[in-house]
Design a protein around this motif. Structure first.
Motif, PDB file in Angstrom:
ATOM      1  N   ARG A 128       0.821  -1.211   0.000  1.00 57.01           N
ATOM      2  CA  ARG A 128       0.000   0.000   0.000  1.00 57.01           C
ATOM      3  C   ARG A 128       0.858   1.265   0.000  1.00 57.01           C
ATOM      4  O   ARG A 128       0.442   2.295  -0.535  1.00 57.01           O
ATOM      5  CB  ARG A 128      -0.958  -0.026   1.188  1.00 57.01           C
ATOM      6  N   GLU A 129       2.060   1.211   0.566  1.00 56.47           N
ATOM      7  CA  GLU A 129       2.967   2.348   0.465  1.00 56.47           C
ATOM      8  C   GLU A 129       3.373   2.571  -0.988  1.00 56.47           C
ATOM      9  O   GLU A 129       3.486   3.719  -1.445  1.00 56.47           O
ATOM     10  CB  GLU A 129       4.212   2.105   1.324  1.00 56.47           C
ATOM     11  N   ALA A 130       3.592   1.485  -1.714  1.00 50.72           N
ATOM     12  CA  ALA A 130       3.936   1.601  -3.126  1.00 50.72           C
ATOM     13  C   ALA A 130       2.771   2.172  -3.928  1.00 50.72           C
ATOM     14  O   ALA A 130       2.966   2.995  -4.834  1.00 50.72           O
ATOM     15  CB  ALA A 130       4.348   0.245  -3.683  1.00 50.72           C
ATOM     16  N   VAL A 131       1.555   1.739  -3.592  1.00 52.64           N
ATOM     17  CA  VAL A 131       0.365   2.295  -4.258  1.00 52.64           C
ATOM     18  C   VAL A 131       0.261   3.793  -3.985  1.00 52.64           C
ATOM     19  O   VAL A 131       0.015   4.595  -4.893  1.00 52.64           O
ATOM     20  CB  VAL A 131      -0.904   1.559  -3.777  1.00 52.64           C
ATOM     21  N   ALA A 132       0.481   4.194  -2.743  1.00 56.71           N
ATOM     22  CA  ALA A 132       0.413   5.610  -2.389  1.00 56.71           C
ATOM     23  C   ALA A 132       1.492   6.411  -3.115  1.00 56.71           C
ATOM     24  O   ALA A 132       1.260   7.556  -3.529  1.00 56.71           O
ATOM     25  CB  ALA A 132       0.563   5.769  -0.876  1.00 56.71           C
ATOM     26  N   ALA A 133       2.680   5.813  -3.289  1.00 56.63           N
ATOM     27  CA  ALA A 133       3.763   6.498  -3.988  1.00 56.63           C
ATOM     28  C   ALA A 133       3.416   6.762  -5.453  1.00 56.63           C
ATOM     29  O   ALA A 133       3.977   7.662  -6.077  1.00 56.63           O
ATOM     30  CB  ALA A 133       5.039   5.678  -3.898  1.00 56.63           C
ATOM     31  N   CYS A 134       2.478   5.952  -5.974  1.00 57.25           N
ATOM     32  CA  CYS A 134       2.034   6.126  -7.361  1.00 57.25           C
ATOM     33  C   CYS A 134       0.889   7.128  -7.482  1.00 57.25           C
ATOM     34  O   CYS A 134       0.352   7.341  -8.574  1.00 57.25           O
ATOM     35  CB  CYS A 134       1.609   4.780  -7.939  1.00 57.25           C
TER      36      CYS A 134
END
Length: 376
Positions: A128-134
């Motif tokens: 989810r951190e990676a999703v937020a970074a996108c």
């Protein structure tokens, strides 16, 4: 953001954990994904024959080849926890008309770490951190746990043949429902020769004779061997008297679980209490601890995530916590991020020469672009 920018953003999150970059083999022997991917995925594999006539397949995801490489390392004497990350191409026939056959997955795989609910939560929140970074806002998240159904089945104290058949049926869409709704029936008379055949080849020959006589083509994703195994299992369950009414009631209640993820442990406990299945308490406790850890890291997920008892069964190599996250402009078969636990995969790929826990997750930049209303 362009797709390249999304790849960079997501990869940066995973690499910040210290994971080792990896780009494993593009081509695999077909028996690996055919055995481990499950029926729903098999029909989408890109299969071909090499110059020797050996059937091969383009990697359908990154988990299988990364795990294969790790299995070889451990079988050769390697040990200790390992973490890998990748931004690499995978190849699958499209699930929907607007999906590409070739696409990039950005993700990570962890091996040899403690098998704890907190580790599950850590993997989920990292995705989810990676999703937020996108810079994309998810619309829904589905969660499941593929250890729940087997635990409930084991707690019912059924005959071994019935237990095994139910566990196999769980991996097939509608398989459990078919067993629970219908009374056990004897196998059709023309299939008896298939069941009585001595050896796999002889059974497949007899089975093909039945298909030819009935004018039925082999158009499904299950192999002849799998269908024959299922027929034998159903015949054995019929001889054993079928699934008892008490077990039908408990598993029917379990099959209906589709609730906010934060309530999953309570709902499962109510079913266990209702049917006197005290031995499933450890599985339920694990779900409660996992969700507690996820909520501590991401309180807002309580409004988004749902838990479904049958979720994730189409991916055969997963055996624990599983999840998918969705966004706008995407169908229910197009998660923009997903992941899960596969503690038995290393043992399976190494033919029992090694074992290690495994969990991973990934994002799909092409689908994130679509969720954002943009194009590549």
């Amino acid at each position: 953001m362009t797709q390249d920018a999304l790849v960079t953003a997501a990869r940066g999150v995973f690499e910040a954990t210290g994971a080792e970059r990896i780009d494993p083999a593009y081509v695999l022997p077909s028996d690996i994904p055919l055995e481990l991917s499950g029926e729903a995925v098999r029909a989408r594999l890109c299969v071909f024959s090499d110059h020797r006539g050996t059937e091969m397949v383009m990697r359908p995801d990154l988990t299988l080849p990364v795990a294969g490489q790790e299995a070889e390392r451990r079988a050769a004497g390697g040990d200790g926890a390992k973490a890998y990350t990748y931004a690499a191409r995978a190849f699958r026939l499209p699930a929907t008309d607007n999906d590409p056959m070739e696409f990039t997955q950005v993700g990570f795989e962890w091996f040899g770490r403690d098998r704890t609910p907190e580790a599950d939560a850590e993997a989920f929140t990292l995705v989810r951190e990676a999703v937020a970074a996108c810079d994309v806002t998810p619309t829904a998240t589905e969660m499941g746990d593929l250890s729940v159904f087997p635990a409930f089945v084991d707690a019912l104290g059924l005959a071994r043949i019935t237990t095994d058949l139910l566990k196999r049926a769980f991996r097939q869409e509608g398989g459990v429902g078919e067993l629970l709704v219908a009374a056990p029936q004897a196998v059709d008379a023309d299939l008896q020769a298939t069941l009585d055949a001595n050896g796999a080849k002889a059974a497949e020959t007899e089975f093909r004779k039945v298909l030819e006589a009935r004018g039925i083509p082999m158009i499904g994703t299950r192999s002849e061997a799998e269908i024959i195994a299922g027929l034998r299992g159903k015949a054995a369950v019929h001889d054993a008297g079928g699934v008892p009414d008490a077990a039908r009631a408990a598993l029917s209640d379990l099959a209906e679980v589709n609730c906010p993820a934060a309530q999953a442990a309570d709902v499962l406990q109510q079913i266990a209490d209702k049917h006197g299945l005290s031995s499933v308490s450890s599985v339920i406790e694990r779900i409660a601890r996992r969700m507690e850890a996820i909520l501590a890291a991401m309180p807002s997920i309580a409004d988004e995530a749902r838990f479904r008892s049958g979720f994730g069964r189409r991916f055969t190599y997963y055996d624990g916590f599983v999840f998918e996250t969705f966004g706008q402009n995407l169908t229910s078969r197009q998660p923009l991020a997903s992941g899960g636990r596969y503690d038995g995969l290393i043992e399976g790929l190494s033919r029992s020469r090694a074992s290690a826990s495994g969990i991973g997750g990934m994002v799909r930049p092409d689908r994130i672009l679509r969720a954002k209303g943009e194009t590549a």
